[in-house]
Design a protein around this motif. Structure first.
Motif, PDB file in Angstrom:
ATOM      1  N   GLU A  67       9.662   0.487  -5.403  1.00  0.00           N
ATOM      2  CA  GLU A  67       8.598  -0.037  -6.275  1.00  0.00           C
ATOM      3  C   GLU A  67       9.154  -0.355  -7.664  1.00  0.00           C
ATOM      4  O   GLU A  67       8.760  -1.318  -8.297  1.00  0.00           O
ATOM      5  CB  GLU A  67       7.477   1.009  -6.404  1.00  0.00           C
ATOM      6  CG  GLU A  67       6.238   0.453  -7.102  1.00  0.00           C
ATOM      7  CD  GLU A  67       5.211   1.546  -7.423  1.00  0.00           C
ATOM      8  OE1 GLU A  67       5.610   2.697  -7.670  1.00  0.00           O
ATOM      9  OE2 GLU A  67       4.015   1.221  -7.430  1.00  0.00           O
ATOM     10  N   THR A  85       8.075  -1.301   4.048  1.00  0.00           N
ATOM     11  CA  THR A  85       7.347  -0.643   2.953  1.00  0.00           C
ATOM     12  C   THR A  85       7.853  -1.166   1.608  1.00  0.00           C
ATOM     13  O   THR A  85       7.053  -1.440   0.695  1.00  0.00           O
ATOM     14  CB  THR A  85       7.534   0.901   3.037  1.00  0.00           C
ATOM     15  OG1 THR A  85       7.099   1.329   4.323  1.00  0.00           O
ATOM     16  CG2 THR A  85       6.736   1.626   1.975  1.00  0.00           C
ATOM     17  N   ILE A  88       6.426  -4.558   0.972  1.00  0.00           N
ATOM     18  CA  ILE A  88       4.982  -4.520   0.682  1.00  0.00           C
ATOM     19  C   ILE A  88       4.734  -4.088  -0.762  1.00  0.00           C
ATOM     20  O   ILE A  88       3.880  -4.654  -1.446  1.00  0.00           O
ATOM     21  CB  ILE A  88       4.260  -3.558   1.675  1.00  0.00           C
ATOM     22  CG1 ILE A  88       4.324  -4.121   3.095  1.00  0.00           C
ATOM     23  CG2 ILE A  88       2.806  -3.319   1.262  1.00  0.00           C
ATOM     24  CD1 ILE A  88       3.953  -3.122   4.184  1.00  0.00           C
ATOM     25  N   ILE A  89       5.511  -3.127  -1.244  1.00  0.00           N
ATOM     26  CA  ILE A  89       5.216  -2.641  -2.602  1.00  0.00           C
ATOM     27  C   ILE A  89       5.966  -3.405  -3.684  1.00  0.00           C
ATOM     28  O   ILE A  89       5.653  -3.253  -4.856  1.00  0.00           O
ATOM     29  CB  ILE A  89       5.435  -1.114  -2.771  1.00  0.00           C
ATOM     30  CG1 ILE A  89       6.807  -0.702  -2.272  1.00  0.00           C
ATOM     31  CG2 ILE A  89       4.341  -0.324  -2.090  1.00  0.00           C
ATOM     32  CD1 ILE A  89       7.057   0.786  -2.404  1.00  0.00           C
ATOM     33  N   ASN A  90       6.916  -4.238  -3.287  1.00  0.00           N
ATOM     34  CA  ASN A  90       7.630  -5.052  -4.288  1.00  0.00           C
ATOM     35  C   ASN A  90       7.840  -6.451  -3.691  1.00  0.00           C
ATOM     36  O   ASN A  90       8.974  -6.881  -3.438  1.00  0.00           O
ATOM     37  CB  ASN A  90       8.960  -4.357  -4.649  1.00  0.00           C
ATOM     38  CG  ASN A  90       9.386  -4.694  -6.059  1.00  0.00           C
ATOM     39  OD1 ASN A  90       8.941  -5.695  -6.622  1.00  0.00           O
ATOM     40  ND2 ASN A  90      10.254  -3.873  -6.631  1.00  0.00           N
ATOM     41  N   PRO A  91       6.740  -7.177  -3.453  1.00  0.00           N
ATOM     42  CA  PRO A  91       6.807  -8.388  -2.616  1.00  0.00           C
ATOM     43  C   PRO A  91       7.578  -9.572  -3.193  1.00  0.00           C
ATOM     44  O   PRO A  91       7.936 -10.486  -2.453  1.00  0.00           O
ATOM     45  CB  PRO A  91       5.326  -8.761  -2.429  1.00  0.00           C
ATOM     46  CG  PRO A  91       4.582  -8.079  -3.507  1.00  0.00           C
ATOM     47  CD  PRO A  91       5.361  -6.866  -3.879  1.00  0.00           C
ATOM     48  N   LYS A 138      -0.399   0.749   8.570  1.00  0.00           N
ATOM     49  CA  LYS A 138      -0.681   1.040   7.144  1.00  0.00           C
ATOM     50  C   LYS A 138      -1.936   0.287   6.698  1.00  0.00           C
ATOM     51  O   LYS A 138      -2.714   0.770   5.872  1.00  0.00           O
ATOM     52  CB  LYS A 138       0.517   0.678   6.267  1.00  0.00           C
ATOM     53  CG  LYS A 138       1.691   1.643   6.483  1.00  0.00           C
ATOM     54  CD  LYS A 138       2.834   1.369   5.537  1.00  0.00           C
ATOM     55  CE  LYS A 138       3.949   2.402   5.683  1.00  0.00           C
ATOM     56  NZ  LYS A 138       4.909   2.118   6.755  1.00  0.00           N
ATOM     57  N   MET A 313       0.380  -7.802   4.145  1.00  0.00           N
ATOM     58  CA  MET A 313       0.960  -7.011   3.040  1.00  0.00           C
ATOM     59  C   MET A 313      -0.143  -6.526   2.104  1.00  0.00           C
ATOM     60  O   MET A 313      -0.143  -5.378   1.670  1.00  0.00           O
ATOM     61  CB  MET A 313       1.967  -7.856   2.253  1.00  0.00           C
ATOM     62  CG  MET A 313       3.271  -8.034   2.984  1.00  0.00           C
ATOM     63  SD  MET A 313       4.617  -8.384   1.863  1.00  0.00           S
ATOM     64  CE  MET A 313       4.349 -10.104   1.524  1.00  0.00           C
ATOM     65  N   ASN A 314      -1.084  -7.416   1.801  1.00  0.00           N
ATOM     66  CA  ASN A 314      -2.175  -7.017   0.887  1.00  0.00           C
ATOM     67  C   ASN A 314      -2.991  -5.885   1.488  1.00  0.00           C
ATOM     68  O   ASN A 314      -3.367  -4.941   0.800  1.00  0.00           O
ATOM     69  CB  ASN A 314      -3.074  -8.211   0.570  1.00  0.00           C
ATOM     70  CG  ASN A 314      -2.337  -9.241  -0.274  1.00  0.00           C
ATOM     71  OD1 ASN A 314      -1.338  -8.903  -0.920  1.00  0.00           O
ATOM     72  ND2 ASN A 314      -2.796 -10.482  -0.269  1.00  0.00           N
ATOM     73  N   ARG A 317      -0.876  -2.581   1.406  1.00  0.00           N
ATOM     74  CA  ARG A 317      -0.398  -2.085   0.099  1.00  0.00           C
ATOM     75  C   ARG A 317      -1.261  -0.941  -0.465  1.00  0.00           C
ATOM     76  O   ARG A 317      -0.737   0.032  -1.010  1.00  0.00           O
ATOM     77  CB  ARG A 317      -0.328  -3.245  -0.903  1.00  0.00           C
ATOM     78  CG  ARG A 317       0.377  -2.872  -2.194  1.00  0.00           C
ATOM     79  CD  ARG A 317       0.628  -4.089  -3.056  1.00  0.00           C
ATOM     80  NE  ARG A 317       1.425  -5.094  -2.375  1.00  0.00           N
ATOM     81  CZ  ARG A 317       1.019  -6.337  -2.055  1.00  0.00           C
ATOM     82  NH1 ARG A 317      -0.194  -6.741  -2.372  1.00  0.00           N
ATOM     83  NH2 ARG A 317       1.818  -7.175  -1.427  1.00  0.00           N
ATOM     84  N   GLN A 321      -0.011   2.508  -2.206  1.00  0.00           N
ATOM     85  CA  GLN A 321      -0.217   2.725  -3.645  1.00  0.00           C
ATOM     86  C   GLN A 321      -1.027   3.981  -3.914  1.00  0.00           C
ATOM     87  O   GLN A 321      -0.785   4.692  -4.893  1.00  0.00           O
ATOM     88  CB  GLN A 321      -0.854   1.493  -4.280  1.00  0.00           C
ATOM     89  CG  GLN A 321       0.216   0.457  -4.595  1.00  0.00           C
ATOM     90  CD  GLN A 321      -0.327  -0.858  -5.070  1.00  0.00           C
ATOM     91  OE1 GLN A 321      -1.512  -1.164  -4.837  1.00  0.00           O
ATOM     92  NE2 GLN A 321       0.515  -1.645  -5.710  1.00  0.00           N
TER      93      GLN A 321
END
Ligand code: 13P
Ligand code: SF4
Length: 327
Positions: A67, A85, A88-91, A138, A313-314, A317, A321
């Motif tokens: 991230e 992962t 997803i958190i740092n697209p 997820k 991804m949205n 996420r 988070q």
């Protein structure tokens, strides 16, 4: 490796085999600078990859680093769900994984369509999923956890709230014992941690009465009940550093022994025995698909890349988070 290289050849990405004289460590270090790339590696990777990584850690640490990093390219030396992962958190970052076939038996034990049907049977329950699952799972999850923070995540949920825990039944049973909560469990498991032989562990402990037995919570209940200490990979590392015993029998993937030996060079670490008579310790075949050669090729050609659908991804996420915001 061969088929990966052949695939790169056929797609025109590779014009020559890796020259024999090339020093891969030097080349990888050069590529890190040229491409503004960082290598994130899990403790279960082969030793050479652990040693060349910029960030080495457990699943929680790696998710936090993924991230935070500002580099252009994240090279994920781990398995697919970990690289996914990170994406997803740092697209906006390019995320590459040395071998796309580096999967996970635990993630595979939870197919999204079957899990969606299971979830529908418990409409009042919220879903806590272990990070070792696919992006699709997820997306069906309220809050993700790792083995480092699973107890805290469960304890952060109001007592009267019912909870589905997926996909690892062994970690789930351990969480029930630690939190006193009545979790609804998905019956998935990790082949590496289920391979340990309880009888052989007991016999080995008798042979080494001075050694403490320590285990990862993905192991079966019978094995965990026998352990002096249970913890995530980073928990096990902290334990062997602070504890006063001189030797340990270790029930988790054998790659961790490299870092244990570095942190406590004077201590002895014995991998816990497995049921299979053809091998002495439990290694994750998925983690071990990544090699220094594949790491080099993956950085050079920036392939294979993790590509995920924007809406998936949205959806996935928020659950990650929520975990990261717990600290
Ligand atoms: P941790 O890194 O959370 O200890 O998990 C171990 C594991 O099985 C990773 O695949
Ligand atoms: Fe998956 Fe188990 Fe390998 Fe971890 S050790 S990647 S949980 S199969």
């Amino acid at each position: 490796m061969k088929s990966e290289i052949q695939a790169l050849f056929s797609r025109g990405y590779l014009d020559k085999p890796i020259p024999k004289h090339l020093n891969l460590v030097d080349e990888i270090n050069k590529l890190k600078k040229e491409k503004n790339a960082v290598i994130l590696a899990h403790y279960y990777q082969v030793e050479e990859i652990q040693d060349i990584s910029d960030y080495l850690g457990d699943s929680l640490y790696l998710a936090k680093m993924a991230e935070k990093v500002s580099a252009d390219m994240i090279v994920f030396a781990g398995v697919h769900f970990m690289a996914e992962t990170a994406k997803i958190i740092n697209p906006t970052k390019k995320v590459v994984l040395p071998d796309l076939k580096a999967g996970c038996s635990l993630a595979d034990s939870c197919p999204p369509d079957q899990f969606a049907a299971f979830k529908a049977k418990h409409p009042d329950a919220i879903v806590v999923s272990y990070i070792n699952c696919s992006a699709e799972i997820k997306a069906l999850t309220d809050i993700v956890c790792t083995s480092s923070n699973a107890v805290d995540v469960i304890n952060s949920i109001p007592k009267e709230q019912s909870i589905i825990f997926a996909p690892d039944k062994n970690l789930g049973r351990y969480l029930i014992s630690q939190t006193g909560r009545d979790l609804i469990l998905w019956e998935g498991s990790c082949i590496v941690h289920e391979a340990f032989s309880f009888d052989k562990i007991v016999a080995l402990s008798r042979k080494h009465p001075e050694a403490k037995f320590i285990a990862h919570p993905e192991s079966e209940s019978q094995v965990l009940d026998f352990a002096h200490y249970i913890g995530s990979t980073s928990g096990l590392l902290q334990f062997i550093e602070s504890d006063n015993a001189e030797s340990y029998i270790v029930a988790t993937e054998a790659g961790i022994l490299h870092e244990m030996q570095k942190r406590a060079p004077h201590k002895t670490f014995i991998p816990a025995p497995v049921n299979d008579d053809t091998c002495a310790c439990s290694e994750c075949a998925f983690m071990k698909l990544n090699t220094l050669e594949k790491l080099y090729l993956c950085m050079k050609y920036e392939l294979p890349e993790i590509e995920l659908d924007e809406s998936l991804m949205n959806d996935a996420r928020a659950s990650i988070q929520r975990m990261l915001s717990l600290g």
